[in-house]
Write a protein that holds these residues in place. Structure first.
Motif, PDB file in Angstrom:
ATOM      1  N   THR A   1       3.241  24.604 -24.084  1.00  0.00           N
ATOM      2  CA  THR A   1       1.850  25.018 -24.311  1.00  0.00           C
ATOM      3  C   THR A   1       0.858  24.300 -23.408  1.00  0.00           C
ATOM      4  O   THR A   1      -0.352  24.463 -23.580  1.00  0.00           O
ATOM      5  CB  THR A   1       1.459  24.772 -25.779  1.00  0.00           C
ATOM      6  OG1 THR A   1       1.609  23.370 -26.064  1.00  0.00           O
ATOM      7  CG2 THR A   1       2.319  25.607 -26.722  1.00  0.00           C
TER       8      THR A   1
ATOM      9  N   HIS B   1       2.814  26.292 -14.731  1.00  0.00           N
ATOM     10  CA  HIS B   1       2.247  27.159 -15.768  1.00  0.00           C
ATOM     11  C   HIS B   1       2.664  28.606 -15.527  1.00  0.00           C
ATOM     12  O   HIS B   1       2.986  29.337 -16.477  1.00  0.00           O
ATOM     13  CB  HIS B   1       0.724  27.031 -15.764  1.00  0.00           C
ATOM     14  CG  HIS B   1       0.054  27.683 -16.924  1.00  0.00           C
ATOM     15  ND1 HIS B   1      -0.465  28.956 -16.857  1.00  0.00           N
ATOM     16  CD2 HIS B   1      -0.172  27.258 -18.194  1.00  0.00           C
ATOM     17  CE1 HIS B   1      -0.999  29.277 -18.019  1.00  0.00           C
ATOM     18  NE2 HIS B   1      -0.825  28.266 -18.852  1.00  0.00           N
ATOM     19  N   GLY B   2       2.682  29.023 -14.257  1.00  0.00           N
ATOM     20  CA  GLY B   2       3.124  30.376 -13.942  1.00  0.00           C
ATOM     21  C   GLY B   2       4.595  30.591 -14.242  1.00  0.00           C
ATOM     22  O   GLY B   2       4.998  31.664 -14.710  1.00  0.00           O
TER      23      GLY B   2
ATOM     24  N   GLY C   1       5.055  31.298 -17.827  1.00  0.00           N
ATOM     25  CA  GLY C   1       4.747  32.689 -18.106  1.00  0.00           C
ATOM     26  C   GLY C   1       5.891  33.625 -17.786  1.00  0.00           C
ATOM     27  O   GLY C   1       6.169  34.571 -18.533  1.00  0.00           O
TER      28      GLY C   1
ATOM     29  N   ARG D   1       8.545  33.348 -20.492  1.00  0.00           N
ATOM     30  CA  ARG D   1       8.155  34.074 -21.712  1.00  0.00           C
ATOM     31  C   ARG D   1       8.375  35.572 -21.579  1.00  0.00           C
ATOM     32  O   ARG D   1       8.562  36.265 -22.573  1.00  0.00           O
ATOM     33  CB  ARG D   1       6.688  33.789 -22.031  1.00  0.00           C
ATOM     34  CG  ARG D   1       6.435  32.372 -22.537  1.00  0.00           C
ATOM     35  CD  ARG D   1       4.963  32.135 -22.731  1.00  0.00           C
ATOM     36  NE  ARG D   1       4.716  30.780 -23.192  1.00  0.00           N
ATOM     37  CZ  ARG D   1       3.550  30.164 -23.123  1.00  0.00           C
ATOM     38  NH1 ARG D   1       2.509  30.798 -22.586  1.00  0.00           N
ATOM     39  NH2 ARG D   1       3.403  28.935 -23.580  1.00  0.00           N
ATOM     40  N   LEU D   2       8.331  36.065 -20.331  1.00  0.00           N
ATOM     41  CA  LEU D   2       8.601  37.484 -20.085  1.00  0.00           C
ATOM     42  C   LEU D   2      10.096  37.770 -19.977  1.00  0.00           C
ATOM     43  O   LEU D   2      10.486  38.892 -19.678  1.00  0.00           O
ATOM     44  CB  LEU D   2       7.901  37.933 -18.806  1.00  0.00           C
ATOM     45  CG  LEU D   2       6.366  37.934 -18.829  1.00  0.00           C
ATOM     46  CD1 LEU D   2       5.815  38.210 -17.429  1.00  0.00           C
ATOM     47  CD2 LEU D   2       5.842  38.956 -19.831  1.00  0.00           C
TER      48      LEU D   2
ATOM     49  N   VAL E   1       4.847  41.260 -14.532  1.00  0.00           N
ATOM     50  CA  VAL E   1       3.935  40.165 -14.193  1.00  0.00           C
ATOM     51  C   VAL E   1       2.506  40.677 -14.072  1.00  0.00           C
ATOM     52  O   VAL E   1       1.558  40.034 -14.552  1.00  0.00           O
ATOM     53  CB  VAL E   1       4.390  39.473 -12.895  1.00  0.00           C
ATOM     54  CG1 VAL E   1       3.350  38.456 -12.432  1.00  0.00           C
ATOM     55  CG2 VAL E   1       5.734  38.786 -13.101  1.00  0.00           C
TER      56      VAL E   1
ATOM     57  N   ASP F   1       1.058  41.202 -17.430  1.00  0.00           N
ATOM     58  CA  ASP F   1       0.806  39.931 -18.101  1.00  0.00           C
ATOM     59  C   ASP F   1      -0.431  39.242 -17.524  1.00  0.00           C
ATOM     60  O   ASP F   1      -1.276  38.735 -18.277  1.00  0.00           O
ATOM     61  CB  ASP F   1       2.023  39.028 -17.960  1.00  0.00           C
ATOM     62  CG  ASP F   1       1.873  37.720 -18.715  1.00  0.00           C
ATOM     63  OD1 ASP F   1       1.692  37.771 -19.942  1.00  0.00           O
ATOM     64  OD2 ASP F   1       1.920  36.656 -18.081  1.00  0.00           O
ATOM     65  N   LEU F   2      -0.560  39.242 -16.204  1.00  0.00           N
ATOM     66  CA  LEU F   2      -1.707  38.604 -15.562  1.00  0.00           C
ATOM     67  C   LEU F   2      -2.955  39.467 -15.634  1.00  0.00           C
ATOM     68  O   LEU F   2      -4.065  38.963 -15.448  1.00  0.00           O
ATOM     69  CB  LEU F   2      -1.399  38.311 -14.094  1.00  0.00           C
ATOM     70  CG  LEU F   2      -0.299  37.294 -13.786  1.00  0.00           C
ATOM     71  CD1 LEU F   2      -0.081  37.205 -12.278  1.00  0.00           C
ATOM     72  CD2 LEU F   2      -0.669  35.920 -14.335  1.00  0.00           C
TER      73      LEU F   2
ATOM     74  N   CYS G   1      -0.492  40.589  -8.290  1.00  0.00           N
ATOM     75  CA  CYS G   1       0.250  39.331  -8.327  1.00  0.00           C
ATOM     76  C   CYS G   1       0.884  39.014  -6.982  1.00  0.00           C
ATOM     77  O   CYS G   1       1.043  39.878  -6.112  1.00  0.00           O
ATOM     78  CB  CYS G   1       1.336  39.374  -9.408  1.00  0.00           C
ATOM     79  SG  CYS G   1       2.640  40.589  -9.101  1.00  0.00           S
TER      80      CYS G   1
ATOM     81  N   ARG H   1       1.737  34.081  -9.265  1.00  0.00           N
ATOM     82  CA  ARG H   1       0.325  33.772  -9.480  1.00  0.00           C
ATOM     83  C   ARG H   1      -0.497  35.016  -9.193  1.00  0.00           C
ATOM     84  O   ARG H   1       0.001  35.977  -8.593  1.00  0.00           O
ATOM     85  CB  ARG H   1      -0.115  32.631  -8.570  1.00  0.00           C
ATOM     86  CG  ARG H   1       0.037  32.905  -7.085  1.00  0.00           C
ATOM     87  CD  ARG H   1      -0.677  31.856  -6.259  1.00  0.00           C
ATOM     88  NE  ARG H   1      -0.441  31.954  -4.834  1.00  0.00           N
ATOM     89  CZ  ARG H   1      -1.032  32.830  -4.012  1.00  0.00           C
ATOM     90  NH1 ARG H   1      -1.879  33.736  -4.505  1.00  0.00           N
ATOM     91  NH2 ARG H   1      -0.766  32.831  -2.719  1.00  0.00           N
TER      92      ARG H   1
END
Length: 462
Positions: free
Chosen positions: A16, A27-28, A31, A34-35, A235, A238-239, A243, A260
């Motif tokens: 987190t 951090h990316g 993500g 999580r996908l 991606v 999600d973003l 990307c 990113r």
């Protein structure tokens, strides 16, 4: 890894931490995990650890012990061992890692990267030395110059991602590449990038190798292509943005190494904002807030008009839209010196982070080698410098006056006639939405129409 760990974090779906702590790269990666997308096992050394190191010159208390635990965890989750013999594909292969910088704000190529660690007799010390090198590279002149140009604070520090290596040079079904989910020059949908078969990712982004268009991947490795295009779709959703993705494939299996936002500008930013609304990924409100007024100032990209019978000096890949005329400078020192007397065009075989002073001084960039995601292209794009890459052999020397068309990929002798397109449907639609929000109309300039809408939206933020 112990839940009491302060300086390191395993990259897992339940992490987190914020980009300020983990860095944007780590951090990316969280993500992507999580996908449920394929990401090599990794951990991050936080920006807090970097700041502590930069203050004292030594690792903070406890980091050494945490690194022992983190490296042991990589062996456990991969089923591989540091220093083991390389017995080919399978769980008994030796474990090697990369050590990469990853600040909270993207600084492409400005800090150190070390690949392939773990083959020697003391891998833990190799990794520690690499982490120290990355931390220390935060204060290199090239990194400081980049931060100054982009208004990035000098006290942020960088995180460091330690990640299991994937071997793009392992066999004929391996390779590496980079891709945008959309064309960064126009914003048009569809993968846009380059690939290098039988090579590692550093060979792609350096610009020193002759890459292939990304579409070649569909023919050579259709399974990898299918997985990549699916990943890009996930991606982007999600973003909620275009990307940028770095990837490697090993023996026909895709792995994602970074993701990113694409950070498009000008006409590309406008088109992406409007298209995402049409696709149901974004709202009109988000589109109006996404486009910066500065993007509209560059939205009508100029193009060179070649006189009849005139051939360009060189043709390459248009990496950053725009037109600039200036004197060629074939070294960074020449670019810095000549820029005091007027615009210069930096002309190099390829660029590296060591060329940051020349890139900063130049009004345009030309390289002999490299593709649309090479170091020269990425940095020029971030600086808003028109750029043409991959022109091959040329005869340019210091002082030659040239015009660079970063849209068409042309380098022309002397000054050239320029034209600017006027009909931009995506911009027109965006401005209609802006007028509906603000109650203003076309009597204002395009930039003021957008700003008026943004002021209204800012007052009514949820």
């Amino acid at each position: 890894m112990s839940p009491k760990a302060r300086w390191t974090r395993p990259l897992t779906a339940d992490e987190t931490g914020t980009p300020d702590l983990l860095g944007a790269k780590a951090h990316g990666l969280v993500g992507l995990i999580r996908l449920a997308l394929p990401v090599p096992a990794a951990f991050v050394v936080t920006t807090e650890a970097c700041r502590a190191f930069l203050d004292s010159g030594v690792f903070p208390v406890g980091l050494d012990a945490e690194l022992d635990v983190a490296l042991a965890r990589l062996e456990s989750v991969t089923g591989r061992t540091f220093g083991a013999p390389d017995a080919g594909p399978g769980p008994d292969r030796r474990l090697t890692v990369s050590v990469r910088s990853g600040a909270s704000v993207s600084m492409p190529g400005m800090m150190d990267t070390v690949l392939g660690l773990g083959t020697g007799p003391d891998p833990g010390q190799e990794v520690r030395a690499a982490i120290r090198s990355v931390f220390a590279s935060w204060h290199t002149p090239r990194a400081r110059t980049y931060r100054t140009l982009h208004g990035i604070p000098h006290d942020l520090g960088t995180a460091v991602v330690v990640q299991t290596m994937v071997d793009g040079d392992r066999d004929e079904h391996s390779g590496a590449g980079v891709t945008f989910g959309r064309d960064p020059n126009s914003g048009a949908p569809g993968p846009y990038g380059e690939v290098l078969f039988g090579s590692r990712g550093d060979a792609v982004v350096s610009g020193g190798s002759r890459t292939r268009p990304l579409g070649d991947l569909a023919h050579r490795e259709p399974g990898v292509w299918a997985d990549l295009t699916r990943a890009l779709t996930l991606v982007e959703k999600d973003l909620r943005d275009a990307c940028y993705v770095e990837f490697t494939f090993e023996s026909g299996r895709l792995w994602l190494l970074q993701a990113r936002p694409g950070r498009f500008t000008g006409a590309a930013a406008v088109r992406v904002a409007v298209d995402l609304v049409d696709e149901g990924t974004s709202t009109r409100r988000e589109a109006l807030l996404r486009v910066a007024p500065a993007h509209l100032e560059r939205v009508r990209t100029p193009r060179v008009v070649l006189a009849p019978g005139v051939e360009p000096l060189a043709r390459g890949i248009g990496a950053v839209p725009g037109v600039v005329t200036g004197r060629a400078a074939t070294t960074c020192a020449a670019a810095v010196r000549m820029a005091a007397q007027g615009p210069v065009v930096l002309v190099r075989p390829e660029t590296s982070p060591m060329d940051m002073s020349g890139l900063a001084a130049a009004a345009g960039v030309v390289t002999e080698r490299g593709g649309p995601a090479s170091h020269a292209a990425v940095v020029a794009r971030s600086l808003g410098r028109p750029a043409v890459v991959g022109v091959g052999a040329h005869t340019l020397t210091d002082g030659d006056v040239v015009t660079v068309d970063g849209t068409a990929g042309l380098v022309v002798a002397g000054r050239s006639e320029v034209t600017t397109r006027t009909a931009i449907p995506h911009l027109n639609r965006l401005l209609v939405w802006a007028d509906e929000v603000s109650g203003e109309g076309p009597d204002l300039s395009e930039v003021e129409r957008l700003r008026a809408a943004q002021r209204v939206l800012d007052r009514h933020r949820p």
